[in-house]
Design a protein around this motif. Structure first.
Motif, mmCIF file in Angstrom:
data_model
loop_
_atom_site.group_PDB
_atom_site.id
_atom_site.type_symbol
_atom_site.label_atom_id
_atom_site.label_comp_id
_atom_site.label_asym_id
_atom_site.label_seq_id
_atom_site.Cartn_x
_atom_site.Cartn_y
_atom_site.Cartn_z
ATOM 1 N N THR A 1 37.125 13.660 37.477
ATOM 2 C CA THR A 1 36.358 12.944 37.359
ATOM 3 C C THR A 1 35.893 11.694 37.748
ATOM 4 N N THR A 2 34.926 10.514 38.572
ATOM 5 C CA THR A 2 35.011 9.592 38.208
ATOM 6 C C THR A 2 33.659 9.160 38.467
ATOM 7 N N ILE A 3 33.375 8.358 37.158
ATOM 8 C CA ILE A 3 31.876 7.314 37.161
ATOM 9 C C ILE A 3 31.814 6.326 37.733
ATOM 10 N N ARG A 4 31.270 5.563 38.927
ATOM 11 C CA ARG A 4 30.967 4.721 39.810
ATOM 12 C C ARG A 4 30.307 3.508 39.080
ATOM 13 N N SER A 5 30.019 2.753 38.834
ATOM 14 C CA SER A 5 28.467 1.799 38.920
ATOM 15 C C SER A 5 27.768 1.212 40.300
#
Length: 73
Positions: A1-5
């Motif tokens: 799981t990754t969150i990118r701006s």
């Protein structure tokens, strides 16, 4: 799981590995609920990416999904 701006910078990432023995010969797959601490993420629009991979068989397989999310103040 990754969150990118919006500019592509990774602001959160977590990985989890599971064993097929956890299924106990059952069907249906695994439940997955990552804890994502939003207190350290600035308000704005982000891309949440969730990916799963299988190492079973001759060639590893994977599937992923991207979801746009908005963190509000």
């Amino acid at each position: 799981t990754t969150i990118r701006s919006a500019d592509g910078r990774v602001v959160f990432e977590t990985k989890e590995e599971r064993s097929s023995t956890e299924l106990q010969a059952g069907r249906g797959g695994y439940g997955y609920t990552p804890q994502i601490p939003l207190k350290d993420i600035q308000p704005g629009t982000y891309l949440l990416h969730v990916e799963a991979r299988s190492r079973a068989g001759k060639e590893p397989m994977g599937v992923g999904r991207d979801i746009e999310i908005r963190v509000r103040p």
